[in-house]
Scaffold this motif. Structure first.
Motif, PDB file in Angstrom:
ATOM      1  N   THR A   1       0.728  -1.204  -0.055  1.00 33.55           N
ATOM      2  CA  THR A   1       0.067  -0.152   0.059  1.00 33.55           C
ATOM      3  C   THR A   1       0.756   1.206   0.016  1.00 33.55           C
ATOM      4  O   THR A   1       0.330   2.292  -0.518  1.00 33.55           O
ATOM      5  N   GLY A   2       2.289   1.327   0.345  1.00 33.02           N
ATOM      6  CA  GLY A   2       3.024   2.458   0.361  1.00 33.02           C
ATOM      7  C   GLY A   2       2.597   3.264   1.550  1.00 33.02           C
ATOM      8  O   GLY A   2       3.160   4.534   1.712  1.00 33.02           O
ATOM      9  N   MET A   3       1.649   2.882   2.555  1.00 33.20           N
ATOM     10  CA  MET A   3       1.247   3.680   3.647  1.00 33.20           C
ATOM     11  C   MET A   3       2.383   3.802   4.782  1.00 33.20           C
ATOM     12  O   MET A   3       3.358   3.350   4.605  1.00 33.20           O
ATOM     13  N   ARG A   4       2.182   5.101   5.367  1.00 31.86           N
ATOM     14  CA  ARG A   4       3.102   5.305   6.561  1.00 31.86           C
ATOM     15  C   ARG A   4       3.004   4.256   7.352  1.00 31.86           C
ATOM     16  O   ARG A   4       1.829   3.844   7.873  1.00 31.86           O
TER      17      ARG A   4
ATOM     18  N   VAL B   1      -1.562   8.476 -10.066  1.00 36.08           N
ATOM     19  CA  VAL B   1      -2.232   7.151  -9.814  1.00 36.08           C
ATOM     20  C   VAL B   1      -1.402   6.855  -8.479  1.00 36.08           C
ATOM     21  O   VAL B   1      -1.721   6.579  -7.309  1.00 36.08           O
ATOM     22  N   VAL B   2      -0.097   6.691  -8.514  1.00 33.51           N
ATOM     23  CA  VAL B   2       0.839   6.250  -7.282  1.00 33.51           C
ATOM     24  C   VAL B   2       0.901   7.537  -6.315  1.00 33.51           C
ATOM     25  O   VAL B   2       0.742   7.246  -5.278  1.00 33.51           O
ATOM     26  N   LYS B   3       0.716   8.797  -6.600  1.00 33.40           N
ATOM     27  CA  LYS B   3       0.534  10.069  -5.975  1.00 33.40           C
ATOM     28  C   LYS B   3      -0.764   9.791  -5.257  1.00 33.40           C
ATOM     29  O   LYS B   3      -0.696  10.095  -4.115  1.00 33.40           O
ATOM     30  N   TYR B   4      -1.593   9.478  -5.901  1.00 28.74           N
ATOM     31  CA  TYR B   4      -2.905   9.048  -5.193  1.00 28.74           C
ATOM     32  C   TYR B   4      -2.949   8.123  -4.110  1.00 28.74           C
ATOM     33  O   TYR B   4      -3.509   8.459  -2.905  1.00 28.74           O
ATOM     34  N   LEU B   5      -2.484   7.189  -4.608  1.00 32.80           N
ATOM     35  CA  LEU B   5      -2.400   5.993  -3.578  1.00 32.80           C
ATOM     36  C   LEU B   5      -1.504   6.198  -2.175  1.00 32.80           C
ATOM     37  O   LEU B   5      -1.849   5.998  -1.206  1.00 32.80           O
ATOM     38  N   ARG B   6      -0.305   7.159  -2.512  1.00 35.36           N
ATOM     39  CA  ARG B   6       0.395   7.483  -1.083  1.00 35.36           C
ATOM     40  C   ARG B   6      -0.301   8.579  -0.489  1.00 35.36           C
ATOM     41  O   ARG B   6      -0.022   8.878   0.700  1.00 35.36           O
ATOM     42  N   GLY B   7      -1.505   9.311  -0.953  1.00 33.00           N
ATOM     43  CA  GLY B   7      -1.965  10.284  -0.207  1.00 33.00           C
ATOM     44  C   GLY B   7      -1.205  11.566  -0.400  1.00 33.00           C
ATOM     45  O   GLY B   7      -1.508  12.460   0.303  1.00 33.00           O
TER      46      GLY B   7
ATOM     47  N   ASP C   1      -7.656  18.850  -5.741  1.00 36.18           N
ATOM     48  CA  ASP C   1      -8.311  18.703  -7.382  1.00 36.18           C
ATOM     49  C   ASP C   1      -7.745  17.260  -7.780  1.00 36.18           C
ATOM     50  O   ASP C   1      -8.689  16.835  -8.695  1.00 36.18           O
ATOM     51  N   ILE C   2      -6.754  16.949  -7.841  1.00 32.47           N
ATOM     52  CA  ILE C   2      -6.200  15.919  -8.253  1.00 32.47           C
ATOM     53  C   ILE C   2      -6.491  14.676  -7.691  1.00 32.47           C
ATOM     54  O   ILE C   2      -7.086  13.650  -8.210  1.00 32.47           O
ATOM     55  N   ILE C   3      -6.618  14.600  -6.297  1.00 26.93           N
ATOM     56  CA  ILE C   3      -7.273  13.388  -5.659  1.00 26.93           C
ATOM     57  C   ILE C   3      -8.862  13.300  -5.930  1.00 26.93           C
ATOM     58  O   ILE C   3      -9.350  12.070  -5.930  1.00 26.93           O
TER      59      ILE C   3
ATOM     60  N   THR D   1      -5.463   0.086 -12.893  1.00 31.31           N
ATOM     61  CA  THR D   1      -4.137   0.234 -12.838  1.00 31.31           C
ATOM     62  C   THR D   1      -3.265  -0.538 -11.918  1.00 31.31           C
ATOM     63  O   THR D   1      -2.287  -1.105 -12.162  1.00 31.31           O
ATOM     64  N   TYR D   2      -3.776  -0.332 -10.446  1.00 33.57           N
ATOM     65  CA  TYR D   2      -3.114  -1.211  -9.261  1.00 33.57           C
ATOM     66  C   TYR D   2      -3.089  -2.538  -9.709  1.00 33.57           C
ATOM     67  O   TYR D   2      -2.011  -2.920  -9.590  1.00 33.57           O
ATOM     68  N   GLU D   3      -4.125  -3.423  -9.870  1.00 34.44           N
ATOM     69  CA  GLU D   3      -4.005  -4.871 -10.029  1.00 34.44           C
ATOM     70  C   GLU D   3      -3.287  -5.085 -11.178  1.00 34.44           C
ATOM     71  O   GLU D   3      -2.960  -6.366 -11.085  1.00 34.44           O
ATOM     72  N   ARG D   4      -3.137  -4.372 -12.280  1.00 34.60           N
ATOM     73  CA  ARG D   4      -2.507  -4.624 -13.326  1.00 34.60           C
ATOM     74  C   ARG D   4      -0.977  -4.747 -13.136  1.00 34.60           C
ATOM     75  O   ARG D   4      -0.242  -5.597 -13.677  1.00 34.60           O
TER      76      ARG D   4
END
Length: 357
Positions: free
Chosen positions: A158-161, A316-322, A327-329, A343-346
């Motif tokens: 997930t890339g979460m903190r 997409v990666v920046k979205y997943l990282r939060g 506006d982008i999110i 995109t993630y699952e692929r």
């Protein structure tokens, strides 16, 4: 002018002192407050010299985005500051303005535009150890304990903190499989989004959230829905099968299985788990620093690097990282099923050698 670590707020015009005192009320450590104070007082001194406008005596509340950009440029010219340090100092200033805007003291956050530019120009991570996906897969394979494997796989997938990991509750997890005895997926944000985790932005150390005082803060600009793939789902199910009954009514997803039985894990406990396994792998040495050591934050770096290289999708990666602006999110939230999940699952890397169901 107050000193770098001074939090005197007798002067109502001392916005920096006000912010530092609120940090104390929120439970931030003295060390953290001193670090913020040193940077913010440096910014005040820069503004007192006029900034790019040349008007002597500008206060932080009156600074424009050009004043902020000029300050960051001034930091870059300091030979003692690495790019990653400049990015950290800019983040401190951004959080100062974001907070002061939120409480209504300032009208706007002039650092918002500056941070968007910095995100493209500065790598906030120093040069780090390079670990391939096969080597990381071998690392995960050596972790047998259901809780410890669940912690590591969740961070890697997930890339979460680490603080965000510790703040997860059962309501933040939505699975398509029925789980008898577990009240999962209670978040409205997860409606119609099975096999997902919701990472909120609100939890703050020292504050009560979902009925429990938190030991860590989430640092997302906004809550994010992150897909749960088959590997992460199986890992979490294996953990939930042996998870002790939690002490907290908030139903933490990850709780202690030794000392602190049933209590929400703290970032320090997760860091210790990762450090022990990384040491056994030869990936951690006391005093080696971020360039060599594998820590929970390294897993965020690993996630970002490998997923970005595989997808070519920075958004997409920046979205997943939060890490993206509102506006982008919003764009990725509205296109979550068609864009983010697909995109993630692929492209998400495989970490486990799992037999078919």
């Amino acid at each position: 002018m107050s000193s770098a670590d001074d939090s005197d707020v007798d002067d109502p015009a001392d916005s920096v002192g006000y912010f530092l005192q609120d940090m104390e009320f929120h439970g931030k450590s003295d060390r953290t407050r001193r670090e913020y104070g040193r940077v913010l007082r440096r910014f005040e001194s820069f503004l007192s010299g006029g900034g790019p406008s040349g008007s002597v005596g500008i206060e932080p509340g009156d600074a424009s985005h050009r004043d902020c950009m000029a300050f960051v440029h001034d930091l870059r010219r300091d030979p003692d500051l690495a790019d990653s340090t400049v990015a950290t100092y800019a983040a401190y200033l951004h959080r100062f303005y974001a907070y002061m805007t939120q409480v209504g003291t300032f009208d706007a956050n002039p650092m918002a535009l500056v941070m968007e530019e910095l995100d493209e120009r500065i790598d906030t991570d120093p040069t780090r150890r390079e670990i391939s996906v096969p080597r990381m897969r071998a690392f995960v394979a050596e972790i047998d304990h259901p809780l410890e494997r669940a912690l590591v796989v969740t961070l890697l997938k997930t890339g979460m903190r680490v603080g965000e990991l510790c703040n997860l509750d059962l309501r933040d997890l939505s699975l398509s499989r029925d789980l008898d005895g577990f009240d999962v997926g209670g978040r409205a944000q997860l409606d119609g989004r099975p096999d997902s985790l919701y990472v909120a932005s609100e939890p703050t150390v020292g504050e009560v959230y979902n009925g429990e005082e938190r030991t860590a803060s989430n640092k997302r600009k906004r809550g994010t829905v992150v897909p749960v793939d088959d590997e992460l789902e199986r890992t979490l199910l294996r953990w939930l099968a042996v998870r002790p009954d939690p002490v907290s009514p908030a139903e933490p997803l990850f709780v202690g299985t030794a000392s602190g039985w049933g209590e929400r894990l703290t970032p320090e406990q997760v860091q210790r788990v990762v450090r022990d396994h990384a040491t056994a792998m030869g990936w951690y040495e006391s005093g080696a620093g971020a360039a060599e050591n594998v820590t929970p934050h390294y897993f965020r770096h690993f996630f970002t690097t490998h997923l970005r290289d595989r997808t070519g999708e920075r958004g997409v990666v920046k979205y997943l990282r939060g890490d993206v602006a509102k506006d982008i999110i919003d764009t990725y939230t509205h296109n979550w099923g068609d864009n983010v999940r697909e995109t993630y699952e692929r492209h998400i890397y495989s970490l486990l050698d799992l037999p078919p169901r």
